[in-house]
Write a protein that holds these residues in place. Structure first.
Motif, PDB file in Angstrom:
ATOM      1  N   TYR A 150      43.393   2.558  43.818  1.00 58.85           N
ATOM      2  CA  TYR A 150      42.478   3.145  42.837  1.00 58.85           C
ATOM      3  C   TYR A 150      41.973   2.067  41.886  1.00 58.85           C
ATOM      4  O   TYR A 150      42.509   0.945  41.846  1.00 58.85           O
ATOM      5  CB  TYR A 150      43.166   4.284  42.068  1.00 58.85           C
ATOM      6  N   ILE A 151      40.941   2.413  41.126  1.00 62.07           N
ATOM      7  CA  ILE A 151      40.367   1.472  40.170  1.00 62.07           C
ATOM      8  C   ILE A 151      41.150   1.617  38.869  1.00 62.07           C
ATOM      9  O   ILE A 151      41.035   2.622  38.167  1.00 62.07           O
ATOM     10  CB  ILE A 151      38.871   1.755  39.939  1.00 62.07           C
ATOM     11  N   GLN A 152      41.943   0.617  38.576  1.00 64.53           N
ATOM     12  CA  GLN A 152      42.811   0.665  37.405  1.00 64.53           C
ATOM     13  C   GLN A 152      42.011   0.578  36.105  1.00 64.53           C
ATOM     14  O   GLN A 152      42.296   1.272  35.134  1.00 64.53           O
ATOM     15  CB  GLN A 152      43.817  -0.482  37.487  1.00 64.53           C
ATOM     16  N   ARG A 153      41.013  -0.307  36.121  1.00 62.03           N
ATOM     17  CA  ARG A 153      40.170  -0.485  34.936  1.00 62.03           C
ATOM     18  C   ARG A 153      38.747  -0.831  35.370  1.00 62.03           C
ATOM     19  O   ARG A 153      38.543  -1.660  36.239  1.00 62.03           O
ATOM     20  CB  ARG A 153      40.716  -1.593  34.043  1.00 62.03           C
ATOM     21  N   TYR A 154      37.775  -0.161  34.759  1.00 62.51           N
ATOM     22  CA  TYR A 154      36.369  -0.384  35.076  1.00 62.51           C
ATOM     23  C   TYR A 154      35.658  -0.716  33.760  1.00 62.51           C
ATOM     24  O   TYR A 154      35.568   0.113  32.856  1.00 62.51           O
ATOM     25  CB  TYR A 154      35.782   0.884  35.708  1.00 62.51           C
ATOM     26  N   VAL A 155      35.170  -1.950  33.642  1.00 60.46           N
ATOM     27  CA  VAL A 155      34.523  -2.434  32.422  1.00 60.46           C
ATOM     28  C   VAL A 155      33.024  -2.608  32.680  1.00 60.46           C
ATOM     29  O   VAL A 155      32.631  -3.250  33.669  1.00 60.46           O
ATOM     30  CB  VAL A 155      35.126  -3.778  31.969  1.00 60.46           C
ATOM     31  N   ILE A 156      32.205  -2.027  31.806  1.00 59.45           N
ATOM     32  CA  ILE A 156      30.754  -2.147  31.915  1.00 59.45           C
ATOM     33  C   ILE A 156      30.201  -2.618  30.571  1.00 59.45           C
ATOM     34  O   ILE A 156      30.463  -1.990  29.538  1.00 59.45           O
ATOM     35  CB  ILE A 156      30.083  -0.807  32.281  1.00 59.45           C
ATOM     36  N   ASN A 157      29.450  -3.699  30.572  1.00 59.94           N
ATOM     37  CA  ASN A 157      28.747  -4.184  29.391  1.00 59.94           C
ATOM     38  C   ASN A 157      27.249  -4.067  29.631  1.00 59.94           C
ATOM     39  O   ASN A 157      26.747  -4.508  30.680  1.00 59.94           O
ATOM     40  CB  ASN A 157      29.113  -5.638  29.078  1.00 59.94           C
ATOM     41  N   ILE A 158      26.526  -3.470  28.681  1.00 63.72           N
ATOM     42  CA  ILE A 158      25.111  -3.153  28.839  1.00 63.72           C
ATOM     43  C   ILE A 158      24.310  -3.746  27.686  1.00 63.72           C
ATOM     44  O   ILE A 158      24.699  -3.628  26.527  1.00 63.72           O
ATOM     45  CB  ILE A 158      24.884  -1.627  28.876  1.00 63.72           C
TER      46      ILE A 158
END
Length: 417
Positions: A150-158
């Motif tokens: 699974y995806i443990q951490r998903y970081v998005i910067n916009i």
């Protein structure tokens, strides 16, 4: 490189949020309602247009202005929020929404009119669309398509900026007490950038990283031709025809990507892709018809119907506006309105892939003005609500429900001299 990326896009959410949902809203034609009086009345202004904002709504109305006028919307605070519902499945059960937010102060409209020769000359500037996003988002424990991982951490910067401007002269002439003609020639300019940085940490210790940068600009001209007719006392009719012709367009897309090792990415393997294109959008003809009824000197009702033709990129659209104005005293005016802003994209069909989002909006407006001998100040608000569907996962048939809320608060001032 291509095989690795295609394989990965089917396994993970790593490229979930494509650039297709990032920039200013090309899928609607009424993202802003320029002008304080016009904006307060839901944009139902084609048959009125007797102040500098008439340059945008119907330049023929400028011929009916009394004296010389200066109109400024000095501050317009615009806030929008678009949520893609239940798009991130959680390992603990349930789902999370993904939300895009935009906010900022915008110089919504500036205009002036001046008697010149047999008619009235004008000059105006308006922002017809604006997006400003700066977000840092982190999601935890997201389901992936890899069994047991699974995806443990998903970081998005916009960091997104996208603005569209119209600026140019107008001229109107009154043929007689019943008929007027006018024209505006706007210079159309759009400029923006989209920056996305994404990092996924997987539960097996692997990670995926991508960075995207898109820059674009376009310019052209937008002529507006208008006429105003007063067939009988207390009734006015307005009709306009306009179209934006793009003379230049450039778009540059840069993507840097590092995938997971189980898809054959080594420690030092990074994909880089750079593309440029000069394709010019085809924008529609816009036909507006308006009618205003003045039952008393202190009360009016106005309505508009707007038709946008079909193009190679967009579907035809019909929108409408309804507005009213009432003077409880000689120094105060109250205004309200309703309007639609329907999507110019086809309805999303089950089983399709990579379809453009389709969101229909409905808006309500309100404004109050206070007058002195030669000036006026207006405080107003515009709220719009929309729902629809989207497909923001490239290459998949999954459909997401979308909700959108926007609000614009504006403070306007005008001066007659």
């Amino acid at each position: 490189m291509r095989k690795r990326q295609e394989k990965l896009s089917k396994l993970l959410l790593g490229l979930l949020f494509s650039f297709g949902v990032a920039s200013a809203d090309e899928f609607h034609y009424r993202n802003f309602l320029p002008g304080d009086r016009a904006g307060s009345m839901g944009g139902a202004y084609t048959a009125i247009s007797d102040d500098p904002a008439g340059a945008f709504y119907n330049p023929a109305g400028l011929a009916l202005t009394i004296g010389n006028k200066l109109s400024i919307n000095v501050n317009a605070f615009h806030l929008s929020e678009k949520s893609y519902l239940k798009v991130l499945p959680k390992t603990t059960g349930g789902t999370e929404d993904w939300t895009l937010r935009s906010s900022g102060l915008i110089p919504n409209f500036f205009g002036l009119t001046q008697k010149f020769g047999p008619g009235v000359a004008g000059f105006s500037y308006g922002v017809t669309d604006s997006i400003s996003r700066r977000q840092e988002q982190v999601f935890y424990n997201i389901v992936s398509a890899i069994p047991g991982v699974y995806i443990q951490r998903y970081v998005i910067n916009i960091n997104d900026e996208d603005k569209t401007y119209n600026i140019g002269p107008s001229y109107a002439i009154e043929i007689n007490d019943r008929l007027a003609f006018g024209a505006t020639l706007y210079f159309h300019y759009r400029n923006g950038r989209i920056i996305r940085n994404q990092l996924l940490n997987l539960s097996n210790g692997e990670f995926e990283w991508s960075n995207g940068y898109v820059s674009f600009d376009e310019y052209g001209i937008k002529p507006i031709l208008g006429t105003m007719i007063t067939p009988v006392d207390k009734v006015s009719l307005g009709l306009t025809l306009s179209k934006t012709y793009l003379l230049h367009s450039k778009r540059r897309t840069q993507v840097t990507y590092r995938g997971i090792s189980s898809n054959n990415y080594g420690v030092n393997d990074v994909d880089f892709n750079l593309t440029e294109d000069n394709k010019k959008r085809e924008l529609p003809y816009e036909v507006k018809f308006g009618m205003a009824y003045f039952p008393t000197p202190t009360f009016l009702i106005a309505g508009d119907v707007l038709y946008y033709t079909k193009t190679d990129d967009y579907e035809s659209v019909i929108n409408w506006s309804l507005g009213t104005e009432y003077y409880p005293t000689s120094k105060i005016a109250l205004r309200a309105g309703f309007y639609t802003d329907f999507a110019n994209t086809p309805s999303i069909k089950a089983g399709g892939k990579d379809q453009r989002e389709n969101i229909d909006r409905y808006g309500a407006t309100f404004g109050i003005s206070y007058f002195t001998k030669n000036s006026a100040i207006t405080l107003g608000a515009v709220y719009a609500y929309g729902t629809g569907k989207a497909q923001i996962i490239p290459g998949r048939t999954a459909v997401q429900k979308v909700r959108e809320d926007t609000i614009t608060l504006f403070l306007g001032a005008s001066y007659s001299y």
